[in-house]
Design a protein around this motif. Structure first.
Motif, PDB file in Angstrom:
ATOM      1  N   VAL A  34       0.867  -1.179   0.000  1.00 27.78           N
ATOM      2  CA  VAL A  34       0.000   0.000   0.000  1.00 27.78           C
ATOM      3  C   VAL A  34       0.898   1.222   0.000  1.00 27.78           C
ATOM      4  O   VAL A  34       1.732   1.387   0.900  1.00 27.78           O
ATOM      5  N   LEU A  35       0.738   2.063  -1.007  1.00 25.54           N
ATOM      6  CA  LEU A  35       1.518   3.289  -1.124  1.00 25.54           C
ATOM      7  C   LEU A  35       0.618   4.471  -0.847  1.00 25.54           C
ATOM      8  O   LEU A  35      -0.490   4.556  -1.396  1.00 25.54           O
ATOM      9  N   GLU A  36       1.082   5.375   0.003  1.00 31.77           N
ATOM     10  CA  GLU A  36       0.342   6.589   0.298  1.00 31.77           C
ATOM     11  C   GLU A  36       1.011   7.743  -0.444  1.00 31.77           C
ATOM     12  O   GLU A  36       2.215   7.968  -0.285  1.00 31.77           O
ATOM     13  N   LEU A  37       0.219   8.426  -1.261  1.00 32.69           N
ATOM     14  CA  LEU A  37       0.730   9.546  -2.050  1.00 32.69           C
ATOM     15  C   LEU A  37      -0.431  10.389  -2.544  1.00 32.69           C
ATOM     16  O   LEU A  37      -1.583   9.961  -2.482  1.00 32.69           O
ATOM     17  N   ASP A  38      -0.117  11.571  -3.020  1.00 33.01           N
ATOM     18  CA  ASP A  38      -1.129  12.468  -3.554  1.00 33.01           C
ATOM     19  C   ASP A  38      -1.444  12.048  -4.985  1.00 33.01           C
ATOM     20  O   ASP A  38      -0.596  12.176  -5.876  1.00 33.01           O
ATOM     21  N   LEU A  39      -2.645  11.540  -5.215  1.00 33.16           N
ATOM     22  CA  LEU A  39      -3.045  11.103  -6.544  1.00 33.16           C
ATOM     23  C   LEU A  39      -3.723  12.208  -7.347  1.00 33.16           C
ATOM     24  O   LEU A  39      -4.117  11.994  -8.497  1.00 33.16           O
ATOM     25  N   ASP A  46      -4.467  12.802 -16.085  1.00 32.67           N
ATOM     26  CA  ASP A  46      -4.796  11.525 -16.715  1.00 32.67           C
ATOM     27  C   ASP A  46      -3.567  10.927 -17.403  1.00 32.67           C
ATOM     28  O   ASP A  46      -3.667  10.279 -18.435  1.00 32.67           O
ATOM     29  N   ASP A  47      -2.399  11.144 -16.783  1.00 27.93           N
ATOM     30  CA  ASP A  47      -1.123  10.701 -17.347  1.00 27.93           C
ATOM     31  C   ASP A  47      -0.424   9.794 -16.341  1.00 27.93           C
ATOM     32  O   ASP A  47      -0.204  10.183 -15.188  1.00 27.93           O
ATOM     33  N   VAL A  48      -0.057   8.589 -16.780  1.00 26.15           N
ATOM     34  CA  VAL A  48       0.595   7.627 -15.899  1.00 26.15           C
ATOM     35  C   VAL A  48       1.925   8.158 -15.356  1.00 26.15           C
ATOM     36  O   VAL A  48       2.382   7.721 -14.297  1.00 26.15           O
ATOM     37  N   ALA A  49       2.528   9.098 -16.031  1.00 26.40           N
ATOM     38  CA  ALA A  49       3.796   9.671 -15.559  1.00 26.40           C
ATOM     39  C   ALA A  49       3.619  10.452 -14.266  1.00 26.40           C
ATOM     40  O   ALA A  49       4.597  10.717 -13.571  1.00 26.40           O
ATOM     41  N   ASP A  50       2.375  10.794 -13.934  1.00 23.63           N
ATOM     42  CA  ASP A  50       2.106  11.578 -12.724  1.00 23.63           C
ATOM     43  C   ASP A  50       1.704  10.715 -11.534  1.00 23.63           C
ATOM     44  O   ASP A  50       1.182  11.227 -10.544  1.00 23.63           O
ATOM     45  N   THR A  51       1.939   9.415 -11.626  1.00 20.51           N
ATOM     46  CA  THR A  51       1.606   8.508 -10.539  1.00 20.51           C
ATOM     47  C   THR A  51       2.656   7.409 -10.465  1.00 20.51           C
ATOM     48  O   THR A  51       3.591   7.372 -11.264  1.00 20.51           O
TER      49      THR A  51
END
Length: 121
Positions: A34-39, A46-51
């Motif tokens: 489980v990773l906690e981060l700002d999604l 809507d870009d996978v590079a931002d997650t």
């Protein structure tokens, strides 16, 4: 942080354990991360590079599970936590390592170790 990415039930064959027979034949390990981060940034762009790309995360975790053997699943969990925290966007991570074939001489449902680590700023 209330946003999370969860990867559960990741299975891989490893050779971890205290006993020689565990190292010789190996066994399946099951990992939950489980990773906690700002999604928010990923949701907006809507870009996978931002997650955190969970497919790439799974590859890195499996590399640890199938890699250098350790005696304890506590050590394995610690190494997996380090993988999860490698991305600076992750503020905290929780990893559970399940060892369903643990050498326990009684009927049991699961043996697991859970660790949570938060990034120190």
């Amino acid at each position: 942080m209330s946003d999370r990415i969860e990867l559960t039930g990741l299975r891989a064959h490893g050779r971890h354990g205290v006993y020689d027979f565990e190292r010789a034949r190996g066994q399946e390990f099951v990992v939950d991360a489980v990773l906690e981060l700002d999604l928010g940034p990923a949701a907006r762009s809507d870009d996978v590079a931002d997650t955190v790309h969970y497919g790439e995360l799974a590859e890195h975790l499996v590399a640890v599970i199938t890699g250098e053997p350790v005696n304890l699943i506590e050590t394995l969990a610690d190494r997996l936590i380090e993988v999860c925290l490698a991305d600076p966007r992750v503020s905290a991570a929780t990893v559970t390592v399940h060892k369903p074939e643990a050498p326990v001489p009684h009927t049991f449902g699961d043996v697991a170790v859970t660790m949570r680590r938060a990034r120190t700023r």
